[in-house]
Scaffold this motif. Structure first.
Motif, PDB file in Angstrom:
ATOM      1  N   PHE A  28       8.438   8.387   6.821  1.00  0.00           N
ATOM      2  CA  PHE A  28       8.066   9.528   5.998  1.00  0.00           C
ATOM      3  C   PHE A  28       9.263  10.419   5.693  1.00  0.00           C
ATOM      4  O   PHE A  28       9.366  10.988   4.602  1.00  0.00           O
ATOM      5  N   SER A  29      10.158  10.558   6.643  1.00  0.00           N
ATOM      6  CA  SER A  29      11.365  11.349   6.378  1.00  0.00           C
ATOM      7  C   SER A  29      12.206  10.700   5.291  1.00  0.00           C
ATOM      8  O   SER A  29      12.851  11.391   4.497  1.00  0.00           O
ATOM      9  N   THR A  30      12.191   9.372   5.259  1.00  0.00           N
ATOM     10  CA  THR A  30      12.949   8.655   4.232  1.00  0.00           C
ATOM     11  C   THR A  30      12.464   9.015   2.836  1.00  0.00           C
ATOM     12  O   THR A  30      13.257   9.112   1.886  1.00  0.00           O
ATOM     13  N   ILE A  31      11.155   9.226   2.678  1.00  0.00           N
ATOM     14  CA  ILE A  31      10.626   9.619   1.372  1.00  0.00           C
ATOM     15  C   ILE A  31      11.237  10.942   0.937  1.00  0.00           C
ATOM     16  O   ILE A  31      11.659  11.105  -0.212  1.00  0.00           O
ATOM     17  N   ALA A  32      11.321  11.894   1.871  1.00  0.00           N
ATOM     18  CA  ALA A  32      11.922  13.186   1.549  1.00  0.00           C
ATOM     19  C   ALA A  32      13.402  13.039   1.220  1.00  0.00           C
ATOM     20  O   ALA A  32      13.925  13.701   0.310  1.00  0.00           O
ATOM     21  N   VAL A  33      14.093  12.161   1.950  1.00  0.00           N
ATOM     22  CA  VAL A  33      15.521  11.943   1.693  1.00  0.00           C
ATOM     23  C   VAL A  33      15.742  11.371   0.296  1.00  0.00           C
ATOM     24  O   VAL A  33      16.665  11.779  -0.422  1.00  0.00           O
ATOM     25  N   VAL A  34      14.890  10.424  -0.109  1.00  0.00           N
ATOM     26  CA  VAL A  34      14.997   9.867  -1.452  1.00  0.00           C
ATOM     27  C   VAL A  34      14.786  10.967  -2.488  1.00  0.00           C
ATOM     28  O   VAL A  34      15.466  11.017  -3.518  1.00  0.00           O
ATOM     29  N   GLY A  35      13.849  11.876  -2.216  1.00  0.00           N
ATOM     30  CA  GLY A  35      13.654  13.008  -3.109  1.00  0.00           C
ATOM     31  C   GLY A  35      14.907  13.850  -3.246  1.00  0.00           C
ATOM     32  O   GLY A  35      15.281  14.269  -4.352  1.00  0.00           O
ATOM     33  N   VAL A  36      15.593  14.090  -2.130  1.00  0.00           N
ATOM     34  CA  VAL A  36      16.843  14.864  -2.162  1.00  0.00           C
ATOM     35  C   VAL A  36      17.906  14.109  -2.954  1.00  0.00           C
ATOM     36  O   VAL A  36      18.669  14.717  -3.729  1.00  0.00           O
ATOM     37  N   ALA A  90      10.105  14.952  -2.331  1.00  0.00           N
ATOM     38  CA  ALA A  90      10.412  15.826  -1.202  1.00  0.00           C
ATOM     39  C   ALA A  90       9.138  16.423  -0.617  1.00  0.00           C
ATOM     40  O   ALA A  90       8.956  16.477   0.609  1.00  0.00           O
ATOM     41  N   VAL A  91       8.225  16.857  -1.484  1.00  0.00           N
ATOM     42  CA  VAL A  91       6.949  17.411  -1.019  1.00  0.00           C
ATOM     43  C   VAL A  91       6.140  16.334  -0.295  1.00  0.00           C
ATOM     44  O   VAL A  91       5.537  16.591   0.760  1.00  0.00           O
ATOM     45  N   VAL A  92       6.122  15.120  -0.841  1.00  0.00           N
ATOM     46  CA  VAL A  92       5.389  14.019  -0.202  1.00  0.00           C
ATOM     47  C   VAL A  92       5.915  13.776   1.210  1.00  0.00           C
ATOM     48  O   VAL A  92       5.145  13.688   2.178  1.00  0.00           O
ATOM     49  N   GLY A  93       7.234  13.670   1.346  1.00  0.00           N
ATOM     50  CA  GLY A  93       7.835  13.407   2.654  1.00  0.00           C
ATOM     51  C   GLY A  93       7.548  14.506   3.656  1.00  0.00           C
ATOM     52  O   GLY A  93       7.185  14.247   4.813  1.00  0.00           O
ATOM     53  N   ILE A  94       7.697  15.759   3.228  1.00  0.00           N
ATOM     54  CA  ILE A  94       7.468  16.894   4.130  1.00  0.00           C
ATOM     55  C   ILE A  94       6.005  16.955   4.555  1.00  0.00           C
ATOM     56  O   ILE A  94       5.683  17.209   5.720  1.00  0.00           O
ATOM     57  N   THR A  95       5.096  16.710   3.606  1.00  0.00           N
ATOM     58  CA  THR A  95       3.669  16.751   3.922  1.00  0.00           C
ATOM     59  C   THR A  95       3.289  15.657   4.920  1.00  0.00           C
ATOM     60  O   THR A  95       2.548  15.906   5.882  1.00  0.00           O
ATOM     61  N   LEU A  96       3.809  14.466   4.719  1.00  0.00           N
ATOM     62  CA  LEU A  96       3.460  13.355   5.603  1.00  0.00           C
ATOM     63  C   LEU A  96       4.049  13.511   6.999  1.00  0.00           C
ATOM     64  O   LEU A  96       3.548  12.916   7.960  1.00  0.00           O
ATOM     65  N   SER A 147       0.838  -1.195   0.000  1.00  0.00           N
ATOM     66  CA  SER A 147       0.000   0.000   0.000  1.00  0.00           C
ATOM     67  C   SER A 147       0.877   1.251   0.000  1.00  0.00           C
ATOM     68  O   SER A 147       1.852   1.349   0.738  1.00  0.00           O
ATOM     69  N   SER A 148       0.506   2.220  -0.822  1.00  0.00           N
ATOM     70  CA  SER A 148       1.335   3.411  -1.009  1.00  0.00           C
ATOM     71  C   SER A 148       0.972   4.518  -0.029  1.00  0.00           C
ATOM     72  O   SER A 148      -0.160   5.009  -0.014  1.00  0.00           O
ATOM     73  N   THR A 149       1.940   4.946   0.800  1.00  0.00           N
ATOM     74  CA  THR A 149       1.712   6.061   1.720  1.00  0.00           C
ATOM     75  C   THR A 149       1.585   7.388   0.973  1.00  0.00           C
ATOM     76  O   THR A 149       1.051   8.356   1.521  1.00  0.00           O
ATOM     77  N   THR A 150       2.064   7.432  -0.275  1.00  0.00           N
ATOM     78  CA  THR A 150       1.933   8.655  -1.067  1.00  0.00           C
ATOM     79  C   THR A 150       0.476   9.064  -1.215  1.00  0.00           C
ATOM     80  O   THR A 150       0.150  10.254  -1.311  1.00  0.00           O
ATOM     81  N   ILE A 177       2.656   7.831  -8.250  1.00  0.00           N
ATOM     82  CA  ILE A 177       3.087   6.499  -7.829  1.00  0.00           C
ATOM     83  C   ILE A 177       3.751   5.764  -8.994  1.00  0.00           C
ATOM     84  O   ILE A 177       4.770   5.073  -8.818  1.00  0.00           O
ATOM     85  N   SER A 178       3.190   5.906 -10.191  1.00  0.00           N
ATOM     86  CA  SER A 178       3.739   5.211 -11.359  1.00  0.00           C
ATOM     87  C   SER A 178       5.127   5.714 -11.701  1.00  0.00           C
ATOM     88  O   SER A 178       6.022   4.929 -12.043  1.00  0.00           O
ATOM     89  N   ILE A 179       5.323   7.028 -11.609  1.00  0.00           N
ATOM     90  CA  ILE A 179       6.648   7.587 -11.879  1.00  0.00           C
ATOM     91  C   ILE A 179       7.662   7.065 -10.868  1.00  0.00           C
ATOM     92  O   ILE A 179       8.795   6.720 -11.215  1.00  0.00           O
ATOM     93  N   GLU A 180       7.240   6.987  -9.592  1.00  0.00           N
ATOM     94  CA  GLU A 180       8.115   6.398  -8.577  1.00  0.00           C
ATOM     95  C   GLU A 180       8.439   4.943  -8.935  1.00  0.00           C
ATOM     96  O   GLU A 180       9.587   4.497  -8.829  1.00  0.00           O
ATOM     97  N   SER A 181       7.421   4.200  -9.348  1.00  0.00           N
ATOM     98  CA  SER A 181       7.579   2.761  -9.588  1.00  0.00           C
ATOM     99  C   SER A 181       8.489   2.467 -10.764  1.00  0.00           C
ATOM    100  O   SER A 181       9.222   1.470 -10.743  1.00  0.00           O
ATOM    101  N   ILE A 182       8.444   3.306 -11.795  1.00  0.00           N
ATOM    102  CA  ILE A 182       9.249   3.046 -12.987  1.00  0.00           C
ATOM    103  C   ILE A 182      10.723   2.921 -12.620  1.00  0.00           C
ATOM    104  O   ILE A 182      11.422   2.013 -13.088  1.00  0.00           O
ATOM    105  N   GLY A 183      11.210   3.820 -11.764  1.00  0.00           N
ATOM    106  CA  GLY A 183      12.611   3.721 -11.340  1.00  0.00           C
ATOM    107  C   GLY A 183      12.901   2.429 -10.614  1.00  0.00           C
ATOM    108  O   GLY A 183      13.979   1.842 -10.767  1.00  0.00           O
TER     109      GLY A 183
END
Length: 480
Positions: A375-383, A160-166, A100-103, A272-278
């Motif tokens: 959630f912070s990890t999501i922002a870190v991946v964005g960075v 980065a926006v996803v991580g900060i928002t969550l 399940s996607s937290t995004t 989510i799809s753009i994240e998944s492609i990578g």
């Protein structure tokens, strides 16, 4: 010579005595069970956190929380099996675990609250999930053309926006879950959050192996145990739950159509799809299997179909779980049948209501200690992805800065949404993720794709191979 399909490519069957491709190798039953359960342990914490967040956000309590957790496990098990085993035109046939996607959490909560909250809002939520999943299934072939509009500067900004928002959600959980309660932010709540966070940090410090992959789960277990001894948990509803069973499909009523809700979830599915492609390219590199554009289409079709099925089964959008990609790299077990076995185990756990009831008893503050990291990890991946962008270009700097700032507005002051005329705009301005994503995509089009009259600006050439645009995400996803 007979041929079979694997990962979207024709490969010869191995001759007698010849070793099968590691991706298609079928281990012995006991190895399937052990390795599959290991994937479940790495996946489990994230899979149950997401329905807990949605349930808390829309105001669900008691049995309904356990229902969503069990439904999430069932949906994740089905989507993992579809992705790993594959069917004609659907599924990438690689060892990919879906969870399940937290995004999607902020958008799902916004849609649910706008539709009445608690059980009253769920038909609209699940209706949007079904519609968005079917839309992704239909438009999956277009992604090879859309990828060029999501370079590292856009995808990195979105994450980065996803991580900060969550993080706002995580902070509320650390304080106890209910910001209006008298004991919100009390030393007791902060202490429980600190216990789960400390266990996670210590395991990552002291372990580089299997324990590190289940650090979140262990942190939640230890925190809940401490809370139980402190008398801050209620396990009474576990005994009331049955051992075997599941909620009927469309348990909360027929899906309800809401145009703005559907558009909101469709945008989330694109993200989510753009994240998944990578992640797809990352897995391909780890298991030495070339992934091409057609493989991506099959994988996204599986995502869309699984998400639509999840909505019918009272669950939410699914996505690739990067922690399981790290586990593949760590263990070097590349068989897609191991991952398929983990999907079967997830499915069986989802059919045990007592499991969902036990997790629903977890205190919000204990969960908060873990979600701070998740959630912070999501922002870190964005960075990390933004490191692949040319931030020396002032246009990119403005794109990132403006998008993060715009996305932060609803997080800082939800009152902005209340001033918007019409429910559609209200829902739009409740979600910092949607606002930040729209800003990043539109500014990228404005700065890098729009040719202004009288200026010799070069419009980027279309990219034929989506892998070229996604190698930066593959490198990030490969990191355990």
């Amino acid at each position: 010579m007979f041929r079979f399909r694997a990962g979207g490519q024709d490969r010869p069957r191995p001759a007698p005595g010849e070793r099968r491709d590691p991706v298609d190798e079928v281990p012995r039953v006991w190895r399937l069970a052990v390795y599959g359960f290991q994937h479940v342990l790495a996946f489990y914490a994230g899979a149950v956190v997401m329905p807990l967040l949605v349930a808390e956000g829309v105001g669900l309590e008691g049995e309904d929380v356990g229902t969503l957790i069990n439904a999430s496990l069932i949906a994740c098990g089905i989507s993992t099996i579809v992705q790993a085993v594959g069917f004609p035109g659907v599924g990438i046939r690689l060892p990919i675990v879906q969870g399940s996607s937290t995004t999607a959490v902020p958008s799902l909560v916004s849609v649910g609250l706008a539709a009445g909250g608690a059980q009253a809002g769920l038909p609209t939520v699940f209706g949007a999930v079904v519609a968005a999943g079917l839309a992704l299934f239909v438009i999956a072939p277009l992604f090879s053309k859309l990828v060029r509009f999501f370079p590292p500067v856009v995808t990195g900004t979105i994450l980065a926006v996803v991580g900060i928002t969550l993080l706002a959600v995580a902070a509320r959980q650390v304080g106890g879950g209910n910001a209006g309660a008298e004991d919100f932010g009390s030393p007791a709540h902060l202490g429980l959050a600190a216990v789960s966070l400390a266990v996670i940090v210590l395991l990552y410090k002291l372990s580089r192996g299997f324990l590190a992959t289940v650090a979140i789960l262990v942190g939640l277990a230890v925190g809940t145990t401490v809370a139980a001894f402190a008398g801050r948990t209620d396990f009474s509803k576990i005994s009331d739950a049955s051992w075997v069973g599941m909620a009927a499909p469309l348990h909360y009523g027929a899906p309800r159509w809401d145009t703005m809700a559907v558009l909101s979830l469709m945008l989330v599915m694109i993200i989510i799809s753009i994240e998944s492609i990578g992640q797809f390219f990352a897995v391909g590199r780890i298991v030495d299997r070339k992934v091409d554009g057609q493989d991506v289409v099959k994988a996204l079709r599986a995502d869309g179909l699984a998400t639509a099925a999840a909505g019918v089964l009272n669950s939410f959008p699914t996505t690739v779980y990067s922690q399981n990609i790290g586990l593949i790299r760590l263990t070097r077990v590349k068989s897609r049948w191991v991952v398929a076995a983990s999907g079967v185990i997830m499915l069986l756990l989802g059919l045990m209501p007592k499991v969902g009831a036990a997790i629903a008893a977890m205190p919000a503050s204990v969960l908060g200690g873990a979600t701070l990291v998740l959630f912070s990890t999501i922002a870190v991946v964005g960075v990390q992805i933004l490191h692949q962008a040319d931030l020396a270009d002032q246009r990119n700097t403005i794109l990132v800065a403006a998008s993060i700032g715009i996305g932060f507005l609803p997080t800082a002051y939800p009152q902005f949404a209340e001033q918007m005329p019409g429910r559609q705009l209200h829902v739009l301005f409740e979600s910092g993720i949607i606002l930040g994503t729209l800003s990043a995509v539109l500014l990228n089009l404005f700065f890098h794709h729009l040719r202004l009259p009288g200026r010799n600006e070069k419009v980027p050439k279309p990219v034929d191979d989506p892998g070229d645009c996604m190698q930066h995400e593959a490198r990030v996803a490969e990191t355990p």
